[in-house]
Design a protein around this motif. Structure first.
Motif, PDB file in Angstrom:
ATOM      1  N   SER A  24       1.023  -1.102   0.451  1.00 47.86           N
ATOM      2  CA  SER A  24      -0.107   0.163  -0.215  1.00 47.86           C
ATOM      3  C   SER A  24       0.947   0.922  -0.051  1.00 47.86           C
ATOM      4  CB  SER A  24      -0.746  -0.101   1.064  1.00 47.86           C
ATOM      5  OG  SER A  24      -0.159   0.761   2.364  1.00 47.86           O
ATOM      6  N   GLU A  25       0.276   1.869  -0.263  1.00 47.33           N
ATOM      7  CA  GLU A  25       0.995   3.405  -0.046  1.00 47.33           C
ATOM      8  C   GLU A  25       1.803   3.720   1.567  1.00 47.33           C
ATOM      9  OE1 GLU A  25       1.847   5.612  -2.758  1.00 47.33           O
ATOM     10  OE2 GLU A  25       1.127   4.018  -4.248  1.00 47.33           O
ATOM     11  N   ASP A  26       1.502   3.538   2.487  1.00 48.19           N
ATOM     12  CA  ASP A  26       1.768   3.339   3.605  1.00 48.19           C
ATOM     13  C   ASP A  26       2.702   3.057   3.738  1.00 48.19           C
ATOM     14  OD1 ASP A  26      -0.696   4.175   4.188  1.00 48.19           O
ATOM     15  OD2 ASP A  26      -1.679   2.385   5.099  1.00 48.19           O
ATOM     16  N   ASP A  27       3.487   2.146   2.882  1.00 41.01           N
ATOM     17  CA  ASP A  27       4.835   1.932   2.371  1.00 41.01           C
ATOM     18  C   ASP A  27       6.202   3.087   2.564  1.00 41.01           C
ATOM     19  OD1 ASP A  27       5.214  -0.724   3.747  1.00 41.01           O
ATOM     20  OD2 ASP A  27       5.057  -1.613   1.189  1.00 41.01           O
ATOM     21  N   LEU A  28       5.062   3.924   1.986  1.00 39.37           N
ATOM     22  CA  LEU A  28       5.829   5.790   1.377  1.00 39.37           C
ATOM     23  C   LEU A  28       5.240   6.950   1.794  1.00 39.37           C
ATOM     24  CD1 LEU A  28       6.009   4.867  -2.120  1.00 39.37           C
ATOM     25  CD2 LEU A  28       7.298   4.401  -0.330  1.00 39.37           C
ATOM     26  N   GLU A  29       6.533   7.575   2.378  1.00 42.06           N
ATOM     27  CA  GLU A  29       6.001   8.530   3.132  1.00 42.06           C
ATOM     28  C   GLU A  29       7.242  10.203   2.109  1.00 42.06           C
ATOM     29  OE1 GLU A  29       7.383   9.943   7.427  1.00 42.06           O
ATOM     30  OE2 GLU A  29       5.086   9.315   7.678  1.00 42.06           O
ATOM     31  N   ASP A  30       6.397  10.543   1.839  1.00 37.61           N
ATOM     32  CA  ASP A  30       6.704  11.909   1.214  1.00 37.61           C
ATOM     33  C   ASP A  30       8.158  11.368   0.097  1.00 37.61           C
ATOM     34  OD1 ASP A  30       5.470  13.560   2.263  1.00 37.61           O
ATOM     35  OD2 ASP A  30       7.459  13.412   4.241  1.00 37.61           O
ATOM     36  N   GLY A  31       8.057  10.108  -0.247  1.00 40.93           N
ATOM     37  CA  GLY A  31       8.461   9.469  -1.046  1.00 40.93           C
ATOM     38  C   GLY A  31       9.517   8.871  -0.726  1.00 40.93           C
ATOM     39  N   ILE A  33      10.653   5.893   2.242  1.00 42.24           N
ATOM     40  CA  ILE A  33      10.379   4.204   2.333  1.00 42.24           C
ATOM     41  C   ILE A  33       9.904   5.061   3.849  1.00 42.24           C
ATOM     42  CG2 ILE A  33      11.101   1.744   3.523  1.00 42.24           C
ATOM     43  CD1 ILE A  33      10.687   2.154   0.663  1.00 42.24           C
ATOM     44  N   ASP A  34       8.883   4.631   4.538  1.00 44.58           N
ATOM     45  CA  ASP A  34       8.070   4.401   5.908  1.00 44.58           C
ATOM     46  C   ASP A  34       8.359   3.833   6.776  1.00 44.58           C
ATOM     47  OD1 ASP A  34       6.953   5.835   8.779  1.00 44.58           O
ATOM     48  OD2 ASP A  34       5.264   4.939   7.953  1.00 44.58           O
ATOM     49  N   LEU A  35       9.599   4.081   7.476  1.00 43.40           N
ATOM     50  CA  LEU A  35      10.338   3.079   9.001  1.00 43.40           C
ATOM     51  C   LEU A  35       9.298   2.902  10.403  1.00 43.40           C
ATOM     52  CD1 LEU A  35      13.855   3.182   8.194  1.00 43.40           C
ATOM     53  CD2 LEU A  35      12.109   1.498   7.236  1.00 43.40           C
ATOM     54  N   SER A  36       8.427   3.717  10.813  1.00 45.00           N
ATOM     55  CA  SER A  36       7.721   4.584  12.044  1.00 45.00           C
ATOM     56  C   SER A  36       7.065   2.470  12.349  1.00 45.00           C
ATOM     57  CB  SER A  36       6.007   4.783  11.582  1.00 45.00           C
ATOM     58  OG  SER A  36       5.520   4.139  10.739  1.00 45.00           O
ATOM     59  N   ASP A  37       7.336   1.510  11.822  1.00 42.76           N
ATOM     60  CA  ASP A  37       7.078  -0.017  12.504  1.00 42.76           C
ATOM     61  C   ASP A  37       7.956   0.023  12.856  1.00 42.76           C
ATOM     62  OD1 ASP A  37       7.778  -0.494   9.991  1.00 42.76           O
ATOM     63  OD2 ASP A  37       5.486  -0.929   9.886  1.00 42.76           O
TER      64      ASP A  37
END
Length: 399
Positions: A24-31, A33-37
């Motif tokens: 999903s797009e949740d994998d990306l944040e501002d282009g 990779i989202d690593l918050s988890d």
């Protein structure tokens, strides 16, 4: 094992698996990779007996500065992981004997994130405990396990590989990071690469066909000639709940004990339950407990890496990390304490505030400490642990 399965709509998991996820797009944040988890787990154990007498049972190699850069291997691991997981999302699993030293070297690490082992129980117990504790703090946690005593160069490539591993782990895979082999090493396990998974956000991720044990020299050369193998550097990334699911499936006794410990972790009964359960846990590596059987089910992926890696496994490999003039010995410590004439190669560690003088010898390893002097050759550096065994047998208090 099937090489099929979806590439962006989910993951084909083994029989009995209950979890899958879609990209999903949740994998990306501002282009990015989202690593918050993402939570970094650092197993910090072992005695590093091949680096004796520098490394001791009460001062293992991860607590030492072995590169002369002013940071220990543990601190360098911390520095490497902080851009990926901050202090609150970093856990160190270590023995009680070393917990105070870990806390002193990593003052930003919350005390609650130091998981203290009563005794050594190999990597499956250490990483499994971290997973069991993490899943209670964050049911969606993705953990990455990175040894405290490895040396890695190429920070950007390392971070990129971990990001791809996290994206892949969210699909339900256990992910290992495969090290590009620089020579046909016989001291490492190997990973055989399978087909690309074609995951968005993880373009290099591939299935693992098989884990191979440490090969002989001829087999290792054959592996390298195919281009289909990577060294197994012992780095694993997975959702915490998926790792626990696989432990329940393949190591049920270990899983049950870890669950009992984790249930009591944030209660006044923690120490009592830990004492009762920990020593009874099976001592097994995470590779054997989870990675190898899960690979047979098609549930393990690999991100082939391009960064430099060394497990600093003996004095010969340590010498490769240190600078020196051509044909001169490498020196870890004060070079003014080392005098040489007609000497080529080798490693000298002047750790006793006295002069070490070498004449007409090549490729020696000389480690001088206040209570022990060890001399060998680089060719036999792997055998130093035999001296530790002899010292123990003799009742010498130098290990």
């Amino acid at each position: 094992m099937s090489d099929g399965g979806p590439v962006s709509g989910g993951v084909q998991t083994g029989a009995g698996s209950s979890w899958s996820a879609s990209w999903s797009e949740d994998d990306l944040e501002d282009g990015q990779i989202d690593l918050s988890d993402f939570h970094a787990v650092v197993p910090a154990g072992g005695a590093g007996t091949r680096l004796w007498p520098l490394s001791r049972s009460d001062r293992p190699k991860f607590l030492l500065d072995l590169t002369g850069r002013g940071r220990t291997l543990l601190q360098s691991t911390w520095d490497r992981l902080q851009p990926l997981a901050d202090a609150d999302r970093t856990l160190v699993v270590t023995g009680r004997l070393h917990a105070d030293a870990v806390a002193a070297q990593l003052p930003e690490l919350p005390d609650a994130n130091i998981l203290r082992e009563p005794c050594q129980r190999d990597s499956a117990a250490a990483i499994g405990l971290a997973a069991a504790v993490l899943v209670r703090r964050n049911p969606d946690a993705v953990l990455g396990s990175f040894a405290a005593d490895h040396n890695i160069s190429g920070r950007d490539d390392f971070e990129s590989s971990v990001e791809e591993a996290v994206v892949t782990a969210r699909r339900g895979f256990v992910v290992t990071i495969g090290i590009a082999p620089s020579h046909p090493a016989t001291g490492f396990g190997y990973i055989r690469l399978g087909k690309r998974l074609r995951l968005q956000g993880a373009p290099n991720a591939r299935r693992v066909v098989q884990f191979k044990e440490k090969p002989d020299a001829r087999t290792a050369s054959a592996y390298l000639s195919t281009g289909d193998y990577r060294w197994n550097g012992g780095m694993f990334v997975a959702r915490a709940d998926v790792l626990l699911e696989l432990l329940a499936l393949h190591a049920p006794v270990l899983h049950a004990g870890l669950q009992r410990i984790a249930d009591a972790w944030d209660t006044p009964q923690r120490d009592t339950v830990l004492e009762e359960q920990w020593s009874a846990l099976p001592s097994i590596a995470i590779d054997h407990a989870v990675a190898e059987p899960a690979a047979e089910e098609g549930r393990v992926a690999v991100v082939p890496a391009t960064f430099g890696w060394d497990d600093v496994g003996d004095f010969s490999s340590l010498a490769e990390l240190l600078p020196a003039d051509v044909d001169m010995p490498k020196i870890l410590g004060d070079p003014d304490l080392v005098i040489t004439e007609g000497v080529a190669g080798g490693l000298v560690v002047p750790g006793n505030d006295r002069v070490v003088a070498l004449l007409g010898v090549d490729d020696l390893v000389v480690v001088d400490t206040p209570d022990a002097l060890m001399v060998t050759t680089r060719a036999r550096a792997q055998e130093v642990k035999k001296l530790v065994e002899r010292a123990k047998e003799a009742g010498l208090k130098v290990v």
